[in-house]
Design a protein around this motif. Structure first.
Motif, short mmCIF file in Angstrom:
data_model
loop_
_atom_site.label_atom_id
_atom_site.label_comp_id
_atom_site.label_asym_id
_atom_site.label_seq_id
_atom_site.Cartn_x
_atom_site.Cartn_y
_atom_site.Cartn_z
N ARG A 14 0.82 -1.21 0.00
CA ARG A 14 0.00 0.00 0.00
C ARG A 14 0.86 1.27 0.00
O ARG A 14 0.38 2.34 0.39
CB ARG A 14 -0.94 0.01 1.21
N THR A 15 2.10 1.15 -0.43
CA THR A 15 3.00 2.30 -0.45
C THR A 15 3.49 2.54 -1.87
O THR A 15 4.03 1.63 -2.51
CB THR A 15 4.20 2.07 0.49
N ARG A 16 3.31 3.78 -2.35
CA ARG A 16 3.61 4.13 -3.74
C ARG A 16 4.75 5.16 -3.79
O ARG A 16 4.62 6.25 -3.24
CB ARG A 16 2.37 4.69 -4.42
N PRO A 17 5.87 4.81 -4.42
CA PRO A 17 6.95 5.79 -4.57
C PRO A 17 6.57 6.87 -5.58
O PRO A 17 5.89 6.59 -6.58
CB PRO A 17 8.13 4.95 -5.10
N VAL A 18 6.99 8.09 -5.32
CA VAL A 18 6.86 9.17 -6.30
C VAL A 18 8.20 9.26 -7.02
O VAL A 18 9.25 9.40 -6.38
CB VAL A 18 6.52 10.50 -5.61
N ALA A 19 8.18 9.16 -8.35
CA ALA A 19 9.42 9.06 -9.12
C ALA A 19 9.40 10.00 -10.32
O ALA A 19 8.33 10.40 -10.80
CB ALA A 19 9.62 7.62 -9.59
N ALA A 20 10.59 10.33 -10.79
CA ALA A 20 10.75 11.26 -11.91
C ALA A 20 10.28 10.63 -13.21
O ALA A 20 10.77 9.58 -13.63
CB ALA A 20 12.21 11.68 -12.04
N GLN A 21 9.33 11.28 -13.84
CA GLN A 21 8.76 10.76 -15.08
C GLN A 21 9.80 10.66 -16.18
O GLN A 21 9.79 9.70 -16.96
CB GLN A 21 7.61 11.67 -15.52
N ASP A 22 10.72 11.62 -16.26
CA ASP A 22 11.69 11.62 -17.36
C ASP A 22 12.62 10.42 -17.32
O ASP A 22 13.13 9.99 -18.35
CB ASP A 22 12.50 12.92 -17.36
N TYR A 23 12.85 9.85 -16.13
CA TYR A 23 13.73 8.68 -16.02
C TYR A 23 12.96 7.37 -16.06
O TYR A 23 13.35 6.43 -16.75
CB TYR A 23 14.54 8.75 -14.72
N TRP A 24 11.84 7.30 -15.35
CA TRP A 24 11.14 6.02 -15.18
C TRP A 24 10.08 5.74 -16.24
O TRP A 24 9.58 4.63 -16.32
CB TRP A 24 10.51 5.95 -13.80
N ASP A 25 9.74 6.72 -17.06
CA ASP A 25 8.66 6.53 -18.04
C ASP A 25 9.18 6.00 -19.36
O ASP A 25 8.83 6.50 -20.42
CB ASP A 25 7.91 7.85 -18.25
N LYS A 26 10.04 4.98 -19.31
CA LYS A 26 10.66 4.44 -20.52
C LYS A 26 10.77 2.92 -20.42
O LYS A 26 11.33 2.41 -19.44
CB LYS A 26 12.06 5.02 -20.74
N GLY A 27 10.27 2.20 -21.41
CA GLY A 27 10.51 0.78 -21.59
C GLY A 27 10.35 -0.07 -20.34
O GLY A 27 9.33 -0.01 -19.65
N LEU A 28 11.40 -0.85 -20.04
CA LEU A 28 11.37 -1.77 -18.91
C LEU A 28 11.25 -1.02 -17.59
O LEU A 28 10.57 -1.47 -16.67
CB LEU A 28 12.63 -2.64 -18.90
N ARG A 29 11.92 0.14 -17.50
CA ARG A 29 11.83 0.92 -16.27
C ARG A 29 10.39 1.31 -15.98
O ARG A 29 9.94 1.25 -14.84
CB ARG A 29 12.71 2.19 -16.37
N ARG A 30 9.66 1.70 -17.01
CA ARG A 30 8.25 2.07 -16.81
C ARG A 30 7.43 0.86 -16.38
O ARG A 30 6.58 0.95 -15.48
CB ARG A 30 7.65 2.67 -18.08
N ALA A 31 7.69 -0.29 -17.01
CA ALA A 31 6.93 -1.49 -16.66
C ALA A 31 7.14 -1.85 -15.18
O ALA A 31 6.18 -2.20 -14.48
CB ALA A 31 7.37 -2.65 -17.55
#
Length: 212
Positions: free
Chosen positions: A61-78
């Motif tokens: 029930r815990t959601r990290p807040v992360a930088a879209q420019d880094y994590w919104d790509k390919g395997l990282r996004r998945a």
């Protein structure tokens, strides 16, 4: 009851193994109550290690807040979206869309509040960008506005040590190293507390944990 992604336990174990993280709770204990965990930021591994160090029933029930420019790509996004259930927010202004999001901090706060709902907790890094592992930078205002919109919200400071050595800036593969994660006693926003005063107090709560 929410179920964790099948890979969650595997990734959590791998993160703890690679980081060699030693977890301490000082004057604090894991609690299922809705919480914002806020910490210093020196590595892309920070949220993974912090998230993986929470008990499984809290982690789900815990959601990290992360930088879209880094994590919104390919395997990282998945991984970020499907396994960690991360809340992706714009950080840089590399496109018109990013510029619009970065120019409207209120939009990011609303996005995080909606992601929390009434049950989920968040992991955030109030510095807004990664540091070098030395001095913790001044906190941006997001933590204050989140606390302001959720009176009485439990805010738990944490300090991550040596994560920047495990995955230095610009590197892709982590290097095994011993690290430390310290959770401190919860704080909350006091009634009528000024923003600047609260952010200074919250930053001090994180900095103190480095020396203990």
């Amino acid at each position: 009851m929410r179920k964790a992604h099948p890979l969650a336990g595997i990734i959590a174990g791998a993160a703890r193994l690679i980081s060699g993280v030693h977890v301490r709770w000082l004057d604090s204990q894991p609690n299922a109550r809705q919480t914002i965990y806020f910490a210093n930021h020196t590595s892309h591994l920070d949220f993974v290690v912090l998230w993986s160090s929470l008990p499984a029933e809290i982690r789900v029930r815990t959601r990290p807040v992360a930088a879209q420019d880094y994590w919104d790509k390919g395997l990282r996004r998945a991984l970020a979206v499907n396994v960690f259930r991360a809340v992706l927010v714009a950080r840089h202004q590399n496109s018109e869309e990013d510029h619009a999001a970065a120019a409207n901090p209120r939009q990011a706060i609303d996005h995080m509040l909606n992601a929390m709902g009434t049950d989920d907790s968040l992991i955030i890094f109030p510095e807004g960008t990664r540091g070098t592992g030395g001095e913790v930078a001044a906190f941006k205002s997001g933590l204050y506005y989140l606390a302001q919109h959720q009176p009485g919200l439990r805010l738990v400071p944490a300090h991550l040590n040596n994560l920047n050595r495990i995955l230095p800036k610009g590197e892709f593969l982590p290097v095994p190293f011993i690290s430390r994660l310290t959770f401190g006693p919860p704080i909350s926003l006091e009634p009528d507390e000024p923003k600047a005063s609260f952010l200074t107090r919250a930053r001090s709560a994180v900095c103190r944990l480095k020396e203990i």
